[in-house]
Design a protein around this motif. Structure first.
Motif, PDB file in Angstrom:
ATOM      1  N   VAL A   1       0.854  -1.179   0.000  1.00 12.71           N
ATOM      2  CA  VAL A   1       0.000   0.000   0.000  1.00 12.71           C
ATOM      3  C   VAL A   1       0.895   1.236   0.000  1.00 12.71           C
ATOM      4  O   VAL A   1       1.738   1.401   0.871  1.00 12.71           O
ATOM      5  CB  VAL A   1      -0.920   0.014   1.246  1.00 12.71           C
ATOM      6  CG1 VAL A   1      -1.778   1.263   1.256  1.00 12.71           C
ATOM      7  CG2 VAL A   1      -1.770  -1.231   1.285  1.00 12.71           C
ATOM      8  N   VAL A   2       0.697   2.089  -1.008  1.00 12.92           N
ATOM      9  CA  VAL A   2       1.475   3.316  -1.123  1.00 12.92           C
ATOM     10  C   VAL A   2       0.518   4.488  -0.912  1.00 12.92           C
ATOM     11  O   VAL A   2      -0.472   4.624  -1.635  1.00 12.92           O
ATOM     12  CB  VAL A   2       2.149   3.430  -2.500  1.00 12.92           C
ATOM     13  CG1 VAL A   2       2.947   4.714  -2.598  1.00 12.92           C
ATOM     14  CG2 VAL A   2       3.019   2.226  -2.769  1.00 12.92           C
ATOM     15  N   THR A   3       0.807   5.319   0.085  1.00 11.92           N
ATOM     16  CA  THR A   3      -0.035   6.474   0.360  1.00 11.92           C
ATOM     17  C   THR A   3       0.786   7.746   0.234  1.00 11.92           C
ATOM     18  O   THR A   3       1.995   7.747   0.486  1.00 11.92           O
ATOM     19  CB  THR A   3      -0.651   6.400   1.766  1.00 11.92           C
ATOM     20  OG1 THR A   3       0.378   6.227   2.721  1.00 11.92           O
ATOM     21  CG2 THR A   3      -1.626   5.248   1.881  1.00 11.92           C
ATOM     22  N   MET A   4       0.137   8.814  -0.136  1.00 17.00           N
ATOM     23  CA  MET A   4       0.801  10.102  -0.288  1.00 17.00           C
ATOM     24  C   MET A   4       0.488  10.932   0.948  1.00 17.00           C
ATOM     25  O   MET A   4      -0.675  11.098   1.326  1.00 17.00           O
ATOM     26  CB  MET A   4       0.304  10.797  -1.552  1.00 17.00           C
ATOM     27  CG  MET A   4       1.071  12.018  -1.912  1.00 17.00           C
ATOM     28  SD  MET A   4       0.744  12.612  -3.584  1.00 17.00           S
ATOM     29  CE  MET A   4      -1.006  12.867  -3.560  1.00 17.00           C
TER      30      MET A   4
ATOM     31  N   THR B   1       6.356  21.922   5.388  1.00 17.15           N
ATOM     32  CA  THR B   1       6.832  22.446   4.115  1.00 17.15           C
ATOM     33  C   THR B   1       5.775  22.405   3.014  1.00 17.15           C
ATOM     34  O   THR B   1       5.920  23.086   2.011  1.00 17.15           O
ATOM     35  CB  THR B   1       8.055  21.648   3.622  1.00 17.15           C
ATOM     36  OG1 THR B   1       7.647  20.294   3.404  1.00 17.15           O
ATOM     37  CG2 THR B   1       9.180  21.703   4.627  1.00 17.15           C
ATOM     38  N   GLY B   2       4.754  21.600   3.182  1.00 21.41           N
ATOM     39  CA  GLY B   2       3.733  21.463   2.153  1.00 21.41           C
ATOM     40  C   GLY B   2       4.120  20.484   1.060  1.00 21.41           C
ATOM     41  O   GLY B   2       3.369  20.276   0.119  1.00 21.41           O
ATOM     42  N   ALA B   3       5.299  19.885   1.159  1.00 18.51           N
ATOM     43  CA  ALA B   3       5.757  18.917   0.160  1.00 18.51           C
ATOM     44  C   ALA B   3       5.094  17.565   0.408  1.00 18.51           C
ATOM     45  O   ALA B   3       4.735  17.227   1.529  1.00 18.51           O
ATOM     46  CB  ALA B   3       7.267  18.773   0.230  1.00 18.51           C
ATOM     47  N   TYR B   4       4.951  16.814  -0.652  1.00  8.47           N
ATOM     48  CA  TYR B   4       4.367  15.479  -0.552  1.00  8.47           C
ATOM     49  C   TYR B   4       5.464  14.424  -0.493  1.00  8.47           C
ATOM     50  O   TYR B   4       6.494  14.544  -1.137  1.00  8.47           O
ATOM     51  CB  TYR B   4       3.463  15.196  -1.753  1.00  8.47           C
ATOM     52  CG  TYR B   4       2.159  15.955  -1.698  1.00  8.47           C
ATOM     53  CD1 TYR B   4       1.083  15.467  -0.979  1.00  8.47           C
ATOM     54  CD2 TYR B   4       2.014  17.160  -2.357  1.00  8.47           C
ATOM     55  CE1 TYR B   4      -0.112  16.150  -0.919  1.00  8.47           C
ATOM     56  CE2 TYR B   4       0.815  17.860  -2.314  1.00  8.47           C
ATOM     57  CZ  TYR B   4      -0.242  17.345  -1.592  1.00  8.47           C
ATOM     58  OH  TYR B   4      -1.420  18.032  -1.534  1.00  8.47           O
TER      59      TYR B   4
END
Length: 54
Positions: free
Chosen positions: A20-23, A29-32
Motif C-alpha cells: 500500500v502506497v499512500t501520499m 513544508t507542504g511537500a508530498y
C-alpha cells in the motif's frame, strides 16, 4: 527490475499480502512524500484509513 520485496510477494504465501502506497503532505513544508507499507489483504482498508488520519 523489480525490487526484492515485490518479487517475493508474487510467490508462495506472498500472494496474501499487498503493498500500500499512500501520499502524505508535510504540514511544515507542504511537500508530498510517499509512505509504503506491506499489509495483509484483509487489512488494506485499515492501512489506507490510518494514513488518512495522520
Amino acid at each position: 527490475m523489480a525490487k526484492k520485496v515485490v518479487a517475493t510477494l508474487k510467490t508462495g504465501q506472498g500472494k496474501e499480502y499487498s503493498k500500500v502506497v499512500t501520499m502524505v503532505k508535510s504540514p511544515k513544508t507542504g511537500a508530498y512524500s510517499f509512505k509504503e507499507v506491506i499489509v495483509h489483504n484483509d487489512h488494506v482498508k485499515d492501512a489506507i484509513n490510518a494514513a488518512k488520519g495522520q
